[in-house]
Design a protein around this motif. Structure first.
Motif, short mmCIF file in Angstrom:
data_model
loop_
_atom_site.label_atom_id
_atom_site.label_comp_id
_atom_site.label_asym_id
_atom_site.label_seq_id
_atom_site.Cartn_x
_atom_site.Cartn_y
_atom_site.Cartn_z
N ALA A 1 15.29 -39.77 17.12
CA ALA A 1 15.03 -40.68 18.24
C ALA A 1 14.14 -39.96 19.24
N SER A 2 13.29 -40.69 19.94
CA SER A 2 12.39 -40.06 20.93
C SER A 2 12.23 -40.96 22.15
N PHE A 3 12.08 -40.29 23.31
CA PHE A 3 11.76 -40.96 24.55
C PHE A 3 10.47 -40.33 25.09
N ASN A 4 9.66 -41.14 25.76
CA ASN A 4 8.46 -40.56 26.40
C ASN A 4 8.22 -41.24 27.74
N VAL A 5 7.42 -40.57 28.55
CA VAL A 5 7.11 -41.06 29.89
C VAL A 5 5.63 -40.83 30.17
N THR A 6 5.02 -41.74 30.93
CA THR A 6 3.61 -41.58 31.33
C THR A 6 3.56 -41.56 32.87
N PRO A 7 3.09 -40.42 33.43
CA PRO A 7 3.04 -40.34 34.90
C PRO A 7 1.62 -40.63 35.44
N ALA A 8 1.54 -40.83 36.73
CA ALA A 8 0.26 -40.92 37.47
C ALA A 8 0.37 -40.02 38.69
N GLY A 9 -0.77 -39.59 39.20
CA GLY A 9 -0.78 -38.69 40.35
C GLY A 9 -1.64 -37.48 40.03
N THR A 10 -1.51 -36.47 40.87
CA THR A 10 -2.35 -35.29 40.71
C THR A 10 -1.69 -34.33 39.73
N PRO A 11 -2.38 -34.09 38.58
CA PRO A 11 -1.82 -33.10 37.66
C PRO A 11 -1.99 -31.70 38.23
N PRO A 12 -1.35 -30.70 37.69
CA PRO A 12 -0.47 -30.79 36.50
C PRO A 12 0.92 -31.31 36.85
N PHE A 13 1.57 -31.89 35.81
CA PHE A 13 2.92 -32.44 36.00
C PHE A 13 3.95 -31.54 35.29
N ARG A 14 5.12 -31.54 35.85
CA ARG A 14 6.23 -30.83 35.25
C ARG A 14 7.34 -31.88 34.90
N TYR A 15 8.03 -31.64 33.80
CA TYR A 15 9.01 -32.63 33.30
C TYR A 15 10.36 -31.93 33.08
N GLN A 16 11.42 -32.62 33.45
CA GLN A 16 12.78 -32.15 33.13
C GLN A 16 13.63 -33.34 32.67
N TRP A 17 13.88 -33.34 31.36
CA TRP A 17 14.70 -34.43 30.82
C TRP A 17 16.17 -34.13 31.08
N ARG A 18 16.89 -35.24 31.31
CA ARG A 18 18.33 -35.11 31.57
C ARG A 18 19.12 -36.06 30.64
N PHE A 19 20.36 -35.62 30.35
CA PHE A 19 21.30 -36.43 29.54
C PHE A 19 22.58 -36.56 30.33
N GLN A 20 22.92 -37.78 30.60
CA GLN A 20 24.11 -38.07 31.42
C GLN A 20 24.01 -37.32 32.76
N SER A 21 22.73 -37.31 33.30
CA SER A 21 22.42 -36.72 34.62
C SER A 21 22.44 -35.20 34.63
N SER A 22 22.60 -34.56 33.45
CA SER A 22 22.57 -33.10 33.37
C SER A 22 21.29 -32.68 32.68
N ALA A 23 20.65 -31.64 33.25
CA ALA A 23 19.39 -31.17 32.69
C ALA A 23 19.58 -30.67 31.27
N LEU A 24 18.61 -31.01 30.43
CA LEU A 24 18.61 -30.54 29.05
C LEU A 24 17.74 -29.30 28.97
N PRO A 25 18.31 -28.14 28.72
CA PRO A 25 17.51 -26.90 28.70
C PRO A 25 16.35 -27.00 27.71
N GLY A 26 15.19 -26.55 28.17
CA GLY A 26 14.03 -26.51 27.29
C GLY A 26 13.37 -27.84 27.07
N ARG A 27 13.89 -28.90 27.60
CA ARG A 27 13.30 -30.23 27.40
C ARG A 27 12.39 -30.54 28.59
N THR A 28 11.14 -29.99 28.53
CA THR A 28 10.23 -30.03 29.69
C THR A 28 8.87 -30.57 29.31
#
Length: 395
Positions: A23-50
């Motif tokens: 399964a996969s999720f993705n997101v598309t942002p707008a704004g001034t790059p560069p962007f940083r990402y932190q995925w969370r599961f049940q509101s807790s950060a998923l290590p290495g999922r950036t």
């Protein structure tokens, strides 16, 4: 100019995945790059999922839940909407149906326990063919017959998969029935006799043969063979047939044993007779061999008319009847003549000296005496006034 804070133009989307796949999720942002990402599961950060893309491979039920991502740059941060991952589990059988053996007419039941994402469907099969209406976790067969014997399994399904159970075998044990009864027979003494029976039902069988209700033979083979049959072997024979499902008794068959043909023989000859004139006497013979017998008595080698039985009676014996008697015995296989027996007359005793009257004084002893003669031994019995006296069997 300063950096433009991030915004999300494409939000992660909820999805459903099958356990074991990805399964996969993705997101598309707008704004001034560069962007940083932190995925969370049940509101807790998923290590290495950036990364903008979150890939889960393979998914399990532990991965089911809510996911979101925090996107940040030099100008700030923004959190995506929540996307839910639903994990569907294919069916798995945790308890297999079990083979069983039942007696015809009883009830047989199979059951299966399965896990997986509901709803779970069931389809029972017999010999690989679907059984109409058998769509639950159990299969019940009432009043089973031999036609129900065979292999059963069940196909379990849900929205994401199918699994087939192991095969369970149903053995239906049919109680024995007698299809051919033992048959009565007549044989000659010394020959062999065989009784047999035919049985239907579930093999193997055990056969219990009885003579006149007494057990004489038990075997896994049906025939009963009697060798060198004797007269004592004659009687009523029957068999009980047993198997795993029950017992059935046959009808009775009669064994008749015919003696070996034998010519007659004299087992007990007539004996000499000595009688008083005017009395009657009887000669008797006992013959052996195969009956029936015919008898002919003889007097001094002359057949006696009407004397054709086992005994010969001479009434009112006179001197003319004195002589030799024997009998000829015949049957269908021969004849025999008995030894001769002699009939003689006995002369009555004659008193040659009678007792005389006696006169005695009281308390003294007196003796009466008699003298008699006879050709044969004599006995004496004194009487007083016509009454026998005890202990007077003397001269």
């Amino acid at each position: 100019p300063g950096a433009t804070p991030p915004s999300i133009t494409t939000q992660p989307v909820s999805q459903t995945a099958t356990q074991g796949l990805s399964a996969s999720f993705n997101v598309t942002p707008a704004g001034t790059p560069p962007f940083r990402y932190q995925w969370r599961f049940q509101s807790s950060a998923l290590p290495g999922r950036t990364n903008f893309l979150l890939v889960l491979n393979p998914v399990t039920t532990a991965n089911a839940g809510n996911y979101d991502v925090i996107v940040s740059n030099a100008g700030g941060s923004v959190t995506s909407t929540v996307a839910t991952l639903t994990v569907l589990v294919p069916p798995t059988i945790t308890t297999q149906p079990v083979s069983q053996s039942v007696i015809q007419g009883q009830t047989a039941s199979f059951f299966v326990v399965a896990t997986g994402t509901p709803p779970v469907g069931y389809q029972w099969r017999f010999q690989g063919a679907n059984l109409a209406g058998q769509n639950s976790g159990s299969l019940t067969l009432n009043a089973v017959t031999a036609a129900n014997t065979g292999n059963y399994d069940v196909v379990v399904t849900n929205a994401v998969g199918t699994v087939t159970s192991q095969t369970a075998t149903l053995a239906v044990n049919v109680p024995p029935t007698i299809t051919a009864q033992p048959v009565s027979q007549t044989i000659t003494q010394g020959q062999n006799a065989t009784f047999d029976v035919a049985a239907g039902g579930t093999a193997p069988f055990t056969y219990f043969w009885r003579k006149d209700s007494t057990l004489v033979f038990a075997s896994s083979a049906s025939p009963l063979t009697l060798t060198n049959v004797q007269l004592a072997d004659g009687g009523n024979y029957s068999v009980s047939v047993s198997n795993i499902a029950g017992t059935v008794a046959s009808s009775t068959a009669l064994l008749t044993v015919v003696p070996v043909p034998q010519p007659p023989f004299i087992a007990s000859p007539p004996t000499n007779r000595a009688v008083l004139a005017g009395t009657s006497t009887t000669f008797t013979v006992v013959a052996g061999g195969s009956s029936p017998f015919q008898y002919q008595w003889y007097f001094n080698n002359t057949p006696l008319a009407g004397q054709n039985g086992q005994s010969c009676t001479i009434p009112n014996v006179q001197p003319a009847d004195v002589g030799s008697y024997f009998v000829a015995v015949t049957n269908a296989y021969g004849g025999v003549t008995s030894p001769a027996a002699t009939l003689s007359l006995v002369t009555p005793p004659v008193i040659t000296s009678s007792p005389s009257s006696r006169t005695n004084m009281t308390g003294t002893t007196t003796v009466f005496t008699v003298v008699a003669t006879s050709a044969v031994p004599m006995s004496f019995r004194w009487q007083k006034n016509g009454v026998p006296l005890a202990d007077t069997a003397r001269q």
